[in-house]
Design an enzyme around this catalytic site. Sequence first.
Site, PDB file in Angstrom:
ATOM      1  N   LYS A  15       0.841  -1.210   0.000  1.00 58.30           N
ATOM      2  CA  LYS A  15       0.000   0.000   0.000  1.00 58.30           C
ATOM      3  C   LYS A  15       0.868   1.249   0.000  1.00 58.30           C
ATOM      4  O   LYS A  15       0.639   2.177  -0.776  1.00 58.30           O
ATOM      5  CB  LYS A  15      -0.925   0.028   1.233  1.00 58.30           C
ATOM      6  CG  LYS A  15      -1.886  -1.138   1.336  1.00 58.30           C
ATOM      7  CD  LYS A  15      -2.799  -1.014   2.532  1.00 58.30           C
ATOM      8  CE  LYS A  15      -2.110  -1.052   3.870  1.00 58.30           C
ATOM      9  NZ  LYS A  15      -1.425  -2.333   4.192  1.00 58.30           N
ATOM     10  N   ARG A  90      -9.908   0.986   8.214  1.00 57.55           N
ATOM     11  CA  ARG A  90      -9.576  -0.393   8.610  1.00 57.55           C
ATOM     12  C   ARG A  90     -10.719  -1.053   9.366  1.00 57.55           C
ATOM     13  O   ARG A  90     -10.590  -2.201   9.798  1.00 57.55           O
ATOM     14  CB  ARG A  90      -8.368  -0.399   9.525  1.00 57.55           C
ATOM     15  CG  ARG A  90      -7.170   0.058   8.823  1.00 57.55           C
ATOM     16  CD  ARG A  90      -5.970  -0.539   9.453  1.00 57.55           C
ATOM     17  NE  ARG A  90      -4.878   0.256   8.985  1.00 57.55           N
ATOM     18  CZ  ARG A  90      -3.709  -0.225   8.697  1.00 57.55           C
ATOM     19  NH1 ARG A  90      -3.455  -1.488   8.859  1.00 57.55           N
ATOM     20  NH2 ARG A  90      -2.761   0.549   8.263  1.00 57.55           N
ATOM     21  N   ARG A 129      11.746  -6.085   5.382  1.00 64.36           N
ATOM     22  CA  ARG A 129      11.564  -4.645   5.116  1.00 64.36           C
ATOM     23  C   ARG A 129      12.578  -3.834   5.924  1.00 64.36           C
ATOM     24  O   ARG A 129      12.911  -4.161   7.059  1.00 64.36           O
ATOM     25  CB  ARG A 129      10.147  -4.226   5.526  1.00 64.36           C
ATOM     26  CG  ARG A 129       9.978  -2.707   5.519  1.00 64.36           C
ATOM     27  CD  ARG A 129       8.559  -2.254   5.496  1.00 64.36           C
ATOM     28  NE  ARG A 129       7.723  -2.761   6.571  1.00 64.36           N
ATOM     29  CZ  ARG A 129       6.405  -2.588   6.618  1.00 64.36           C
ATOM     30  NH1 ARG A 129       5.786  -1.929   5.660  1.00 64.36           N
ATOM     31  NH2 ARG A 129       5.704  -3.071   7.605  1.00 64.36           N
ATOM     32  N   ARG A 162      11.080  -2.467  11.065  1.00 66.94           N
ATOM     33  CA  ARG A 162      10.059  -1.779  11.857  1.00 66.94           C
ATOM     34  C   ARG A 162       9.749  -2.613  13.097  1.00 66.94           C
ATOM     35  O   ARG A 162       9.734  -3.832  13.021  1.00 66.94           O
ATOM     36  CB  ARG A 162       8.797  -1.596  10.998  1.00 66.94           C
ATOM     37  CG  ARG A 162       8.299  -0.166  10.976  1.00 66.94           C
ATOM     38  CD  ARG A 162       7.264   0.050   9.922  1.00 66.94           C
ATOM     39  NE  ARG A 162       5.988  -0.585  10.231  1.00 66.94           N
ATOM     40  CZ  ARG A 162       4.919  -0.488   9.440  1.00 66.94           C
ATOM     41  NH1 ARG A 162       4.986   0.210   8.335  1.00 66.94           N
ATOM     42  NH2 ARG A 162       3.787  -1.076   9.767  1.00 66.94           N
ATOM     43  N   ARG A 173      -1.255  -8.721  13.492  1.00 65.14           N
ATOM     44  CA  ARG A 173      -1.748  -7.741  12.498  1.00 65.14           C
ATOM     45  C   ARG A 173      -2.535  -8.453  11.400  1.00 65.14           C
ATOM     46  O   ARG A 173      -3.581  -7.974  10.966  1.00 65.14           O
ATOM     47  CB  ARG A 173      -0.561  -6.973  11.880  1.00 65.14           C
ATOM     48  CG  ARG A 173       0.051  -5.966  12.839  1.00 65.14           C
ATOM     49  CD  ARG A 173       1.453  -5.557  12.410  1.00 65.14           C
ATOM     50  NE  ARG A 173       1.500  -4.865  11.136  1.00 65.14           N
ATOM     51  CZ  ARG A 173       2.606  -4.757  10.401  1.00 65.14           C
ATOM     52  NH1 ARG A 173       3.739  -5.302  10.806  1.00 65.14           N
ATOM     53  NH2 ARG A 173       2.571  -4.102   9.278  1.00 65.14           N
TER      54      ARG A 173
HETATM   55  P1  AP5 Z   1       4.881  -1.566   1.975  1.00 61.92           P
HETATM   56  O1  AP5 Z   1       4.630  -0.739   0.765  1.00 61.92           O
HETATM   57  O2  AP5 Z   1       5.577  -0.941   3.144  1.00 61.92           O
HETATM   58  O3  AP5 Z   1       3.505  -2.310   2.420  1.00 61.92           O
HETATM   59  P2  AP5 Z   1       2.250  -1.763   3.233  1.00 61.92           P
HETATM   60  O4  AP5 Z   1       1.058  -2.449   2.692  1.00 61.92           O
HETATM   61  O5  AP5 Z   1       2.260  -0.276   3.250  1.00 61.92           O
HETATM   62  O6  AP5 Z   1       2.623  -2.388   4.633  1.00 61.92           O
HETATM   63  P3  AP5 Z   1       2.430  -1.819   6.110  1.00 61.92           P
HETATM   64  O7  AP5 Z   1       3.085  -2.877   6.993  1.00 61.92           O
HETATM   65  O8  AP5 Z   1       2.970  -0.435   6.252  1.00 61.92           O
HETATM   66  O9  AP5 Z   1       0.922  -1.848   6.272  1.00 61.92           O
HETATM   67  P4  AP5 Z   1       0.142  -1.889   7.574  1.00 61.92           P
HETATM   68  O10 AP5 Z   1      -1.193  -1.626   7.079  1.00 61.92           O
HETATM   69  O11 AP5 Z   1       0.291  -3.120   8.389  1.00 61.92           O
HETATM   70  O12 AP5 Z   1       0.901  -0.803   8.486  1.00 61.92           O
HETATM   71  P5  AP5 Z   1       0.605   0.720   8.795  1.00 61.92           P
HETATM   72  O13 AP5 Z   1       1.890   1.421   8.887  1.00 61.92           O
HETATM   73  O14 AP5 Z   1      -0.425   1.256   7.864  1.00 61.92           O
HETATM   74  O15 AP5 Z   1       5.705  -2.865   1.510  1.00 61.92           O
HETATM   75  C1  AP5 Z   1       6.170  -3.824   2.457  1.00 61.92           C
HETATM   76  C2  AP5 Z   1       7.585  -4.306   2.043  1.00 61.92           C
HETATM   77  O16 AP5 Z   1       7.491  -5.007   0.796  1.00 61.92           O
HETATM   78  C3  AP5 Z   1       8.609  -3.183   1.808  1.00 61.92           C
HETATM   79  O17 AP5 Z   1       9.854  -3.649   2.193  1.00 61.92           O
HETATM   80  C4  AP5 Z   1       8.565  -2.945   0.287  1.00 61.92           C
HETATM   81  O18 AP5 Z   1       9.788  -2.448  -0.208  1.00 61.92           O
HETATM   82  C5  AP5 Z   1       8.257  -4.352  -0.226  1.00 61.92           C
HETATM   83  N1  AP5 Z   1       7.415  -4.380  -1.425  1.00 61.92           N
HETATM   84  C6  AP5 Z   1       6.351  -3.594  -1.722  1.00 61.92           C
HETATM   85  N2  AP5 Z   1       5.779  -3.954  -2.881  1.00 61.92           N
HETATM   86  C7  AP5 Z   1       6.507  -5.031  -3.330  1.00 61.92           C
HETATM   87  C8  AP5 Z   1       6.409  -5.877  -4.477  1.00 61.92           C
HETATM   88  N3  AP5 Z   1       5.453  -5.689  -5.394  1.00 61.92           N
HETATM   89  N4  AP5 Z   1       7.303  -6.882  -4.601  1.00 61.92           N
HETATM   90  C9  AP5 Z   1       8.272  -7.085  -3.666  1.00 61.92           C
HETATM   91  N5  AP5 Z   1       8.413  -6.311  -2.561  1.00 61.92           N
HETATM   92  C10 AP5 Z   1       7.538  -5.298  -2.392  1.00 61.92           C
HETATM   93  O19 AP5 Z   1      -0.072   0.645  10.235  1.00 61.92           O
HETATM   94  C11 AP5 Z   1       0.699   0.296  11.363  1.00 61.92           C
HETATM   95  C12 AP5 Z   1      -0.168   0.271  12.609  1.00 61.92           C
HETATM   96  O20 AP5 Z   1      -0.784   1.565  12.814  1.00 61.92           O
HETATM   97  C13 AP5 Z   1      -1.356  -0.697  12.591  1.00 61.92           C
HETATM   98  O21 AP5 Z   1      -0.958  -2.013  12.954  1.00 61.92           O
HETATM   99  C14 AP5 Z   1      -2.278  -0.057  13.633  1.00 61.92           C
HETATM  100  O22 AP5 Z   1      -1.814  -0.304  14.933  1.00 61.92           O
HETATM  101  C15 AP5 Z   1      -2.110   1.424  13.353  1.00 61.92           C
HETATM  102  N6  AP5 Z   1      -3.074   1.935  12.368  1.00 61.92           N
HETATM  103  C16 AP5 Z   1      -2.794   2.398  11.124  1.00 61.92           C
HETATM  104  N7  AP5 Z   1      -3.924   2.783  10.484  1.00 61.92           N
HETATM  105  C17 AP5 Z   1      -4.945   2.561  11.359  1.00 61.92           C
HETATM  106  C18 AP5 Z   1      -6.351   2.747  11.286  1.00 61.92           C
HETATM  107  N8  AP5 Z   1      -6.941   3.231  10.186  1.00 61.92           N
HETATM  108  N9  AP5 Z   1      -7.096   2.395  12.349  1.00 61.92           N
HETATM  109  C19 AP5 Z   1      -6.520   1.909  13.482  1.00 61.92           C
HETATM  110  N10 AP5 Z   1      -5.196   1.711  13.619  1.00 61.92           N
HETATM  111  C20 AP5 Z   1      -4.406   2.039  12.568  1.00 61.92           C
END
Ligand code: AP5
Length: 217
Positions: A15, A90, A129, A162, A173
């Site tokens: 994402k 979410r 990552r 991370r 998660r």
């Molecule tokens: P990346 O692009 O970082 O993936 P992502 O989907 O953004 O992963 P996240 O782990 O950031 O998502 P998340 O939803 O769990 O975490 P968030 O920070 O939003 O890619 C991942 C890896 O793969 C990277 O190394 C990248 O280089 C690689 N990659 C990407 N595409 C690739 C491909 N095509 N091929 C190969 N490699 C690839 O949320 C964190 C925490 O915040 C949550 O757990 C929660 O506690 C809180 N939170 C956030 N939003 C909310 C909400 N709306 N409500 C409540 N709590 C929330």
Amino acid sequence: MGAHIVFLGPPGSGKGTQSVLLGKKLKVAHVNVGEMLREAIRTKSPVGVTAREYLDRGELVPDSLVIRLVGDLLSHPPASNGFILDGFPRTLLQAEELEKLLEGDGGKLRHAIYLRVSKEKVLDRLTLRLVCGACSAVYHQKYSPPREKGKCDACGGGLTGRNDDRPDVVARRLAIYEKESQPILDYYRKKGILREVDGNGRPEEVTRTLYEVVGVK
Ligand code: AP5
């Protein structure tokens, strides 16, 4: 008025990687809710103090807090002129509240992009990552490594994993994602704006499919 788009998909589905690119392409604000929360934790703001324990455990921060955070942000420029929301909604309640927020401003969601990625890929992506401690740029040890080991290409900052990419936290998660995501996907499917994108390929392949799906050249 610019595009209003949300990105959905499991942790590690890409994402962040894809939504940044689409935001630049469409020239709209990119809003990463997870990153906003991590920044709040780093600066020890009141939001950060509350959010910390949830992020450490891999659980969702309470709806009330996140909805307020996003609501404040979307009502001001640049996000009020269009946005890509990464990591929101979410829960079904967050999706419903987002719609109300937009209606209040005469706006409407154009696309809900769902990056569909297998569990094996997600685990592979998260365990390797790397994130820059200074500018939050994201790398992957195998698929998008930095030019110099341990150093951010963009700013030279140090790269680390991370906190919530530890296997036990990733499992939590993913379990929460599986529980909460289906009602959101159904909600946007019924509205006719759900766009499914196969996110299993290489980053540039996913970008190509994504641009086709949303009609961007
Ligand atoms: P990346 O692009 O970082 O993936 P992502 O989907 O953004 O992963 P996240 O782990 O950031 O998502 P998340 O939803 O769990 O975490 P968030 O920070 O939003 O890619 C991942 C890896 O793969 C990277 O190394 C990248 O280089 C690689 N990659 C990407 N595409 C690739 C491909 N095509 N091929 C190969 N490699 C690839 O949320 C964190 C925490 O915040 C949550 O757990 C929660 O506690 C809180 N939170 C956030 N939003 C909310 C909400 N709306 N409500 C409540 N709590 C929330």
